[in-house]
Structures are given as structure tokens and as C-alpha cells.
Write a protein that holds these residues in place. Sequence first.
Motif, mmCIF file in Angstrom:
data_model
loop_
_atom_site.group_PDB
_atom_site.id
_atom_site.type_symbol
_atom_site.label_atom_id
_atom_site.label_comp_id
_atom_site.label_asym_id
_atom_site.label_seq_id
_atom_site.Cartn_x
_atom_site.Cartn_y
_atom_site.Cartn_z
ATOM 1 N N THR A 14 0.822 -1.208 0.000
ATOM 2 C CA THR A 14 0.000 0.000 0.000
ATOM 3 C C THR A 14 0.856 1.258 0.000
ATOM 4 N N ALA A 15 2.155 1.130 0.318
ATOM 5 C CA ALA A 15 3.032 2.301 0.356
ATOM 6 C C ALA A 15 3.645 2.600 -1.011
ATOM 7 N N CYS A 16 4.221 1.572 -1.667
ATOM 8 C CA CYS A 16 4.922 1.823 -2.932
ATOM 9 C C CYS A 16 4.211 1.229 -4.141
ATOM 10 N N GLY A 17 3.234 0.336 -3.935
ATOM 11 C CA GLY A 17 2.462 -0.216 -5.042
ATOM 12 C C GLY A 17 3.092 -1.400 -5.741
ATOM 13 N N ARG A 18 4.211 -1.899 -5.255
ATOM 14 C CA ARG A 18 4.887 -3.032 -5.888
ATOM 15 C C ARG A 18 4.265 -4.349 -5.441
ATOM 16 N N GLN A 19 4.414 -5.357 -6.299
ATOM 17 C CA GLN A 19 3.891 -6.679 -5.976
ATOM 18 C C GLN A 19 4.920 -7.461 -5.167
ATOM 19 N N ARG A 73 -6.268 0.348 -5.852
ATOM 20 C CA ARG A 73 -5.467 0.059 -7.041
ATOM 21 C C ARG A 73 -5.253 1.301 -7.890
ATOM 22 N N GLN A 74 -6.294 2.108 -8.050
ATOM 23 C CA GLN A 74 -6.156 3.329 -8.850
ATOM 24 C C GLN A 74 -5.212 4.315 -8.180
ATOM 25 N N ALA A 75 -5.284 4.430 -6.871
ATOM 26 C CA ALA A 75 -4.385 5.334 -6.149
ATOM 27 C C ALA A 75 -2.940 4.867 -6.254
ATOM 28 N N LEU A 76 -2.733 3.555 -6.140
ATOM 29 C CA LEU A 76 -1.377 3.015 -6.264
ATOM 30 C C LEU A 76 -0.827 3.214 -7.673
ATOM 31 N N HIS A 77 -1.663 3.023 -8.678
ATOM 32 C CA HIS A 77 -1.228 3.225 -10.055
ATOM 33 C C HIS A 77 -0.861 4.683 -10.298
ATOM 34 N N ALA A 78 -1.663 5.599 -9.781
ATOM 35 C CA ALA A 78 -1.376 7.024 -9.950
ATOM 36 C C ALA A 78 -0.073 7.395 -9.251
ATOM 37 N N ALA A 79 0.156 6.835 -8.068
ATOM 38 C CA ALA A 79 1.381 7.140 -7.329
ATOM 39 C C ALA A 79 2.606 6.573 -8.029
ATOM 40 N N SER A 80 2.501 5.362 -8.557
ATOM 41 C CA SER A 80 3.661 4.759 -9.210
ATOM 42 C C SER A 80 3.956 5.409 -10.551
ATOM 43 N N SER A 81 2.932 5.839 -11.290
ATOM 44 C CA SER A 81 3.193 6.476 -12.569
ATOM 45 C C SER A 81 3.704 7.899 -12.388
ATOM 46 N N ALA A 82 3.409 8.522 -11.245
ATOM 47 C CA ALA A 82 3.915 9.866 -10.986
ATOM 48 C C ALA A 82 5.413 9.842 -10.728
ATOM 49 N N HIS A 83 5.935 8.722 -10.280
ATOM 50 C CA HIS A 83 7.358 8.613 -9.976
ATOM 51 C C HIS A 83 8.072 7.682 -10.950
ATOM 52 N N TRP A 84 7.688 7.718 -12.205
ATOM 53 C CA TRP A 84 8.277 6.805 -13.187
ATOM 54 C C TRP A 84 9.762 7.063 -13.378
ATOM 55 N N LEU A 85 10.198 8.302 -13.223
ATOM 56 C CA LEU A 85 11.606 8.611 -13.441
ATOM 57 C C LEU A 85 12.487 7.944 -12.396
ATOM 58 N N ARG A 86 11.951 7.728 -11.191
ATOM 59 C CA ARG A 86 12.734 7.072 -10.144
ATOM 60 C C ARG A 86 12.955 5.590 -10.424
ATOM 61 N N GLN A 87 12.284 5.047 -11.425
ATOM 62 C CA GLN A 87 12.469 3.652 -11.786
ATOM 63 C C GLN A 87 13.521 3.487 -12.884
#
Length: 105
Positions: A5-10, A37-51
Motif C-alpha cells: 500500500t506504500a509503494c504499489g509493488r507486488q 489500485r487506482q491510487a497506487l497506479h497514480a502514485a507509481s506512474s507519478a514517480h516513473w523517473l525514479r524507476q
Amino acid sequence: MLLCTACGRQNREQARFCGYCGRPLQNAPGQPAEETRQALHAASSAHWLRQVPGFRSEKRWKQRVAAAGYTFITLAIGVGAETDDAALLLLGVDALALVLLSTNA
């Protein structure tokens, strides 16, 4: 798979802590609610550069090396493909390896 729930990773079903951020996982089985799920997706896509390798770190020099390296790689591969020059294509691949090694990606 459990979603953090914090970073959205499986994570694995048996995991008690997230393998990426280290936070405790909820032990409730099943999929999270659609809103979660939608909140996690939004959070992970907002930080795509960190990946992206080289940008995961907060160190500025690593980010600059990665940015310069990726620019050079793009130019070398683009010009090599345009001119059918295998040496430039290989130079682009070598530069990619150097960027990944120098930024500890």
C-alpha cells in the motif's frame, strides 16, 4: 501476489514486509479495492523517473551522468541506424553499459 500500500509493488504471498520499501504488508488475502489500485497506479506512474537506472538515487552526479549517457546513447544508436553504421550501434550499446555500471544500476 500482495500489493504494497506504500509503494504499489507486488510481493510474494508469504511476504510480511515489502521487498522494495520494507514496510509491513497487510495480511488480508485477495485483491485490494479498486480505489486502492487506482491510487497506487497514480502514485507509481507519478514517480516513473525514479524507476529509470541512474535516476533511482537522489545523488545529483548520478542523475547527470545518466542524463548525459542516455542522450549520447540515443544519438549514437540513432545515427548508427540511419547510416547503417554497426560501429556506432555498438558504441551506443557500450555507452549504455558504462552508464549502468557508473550509476550502480
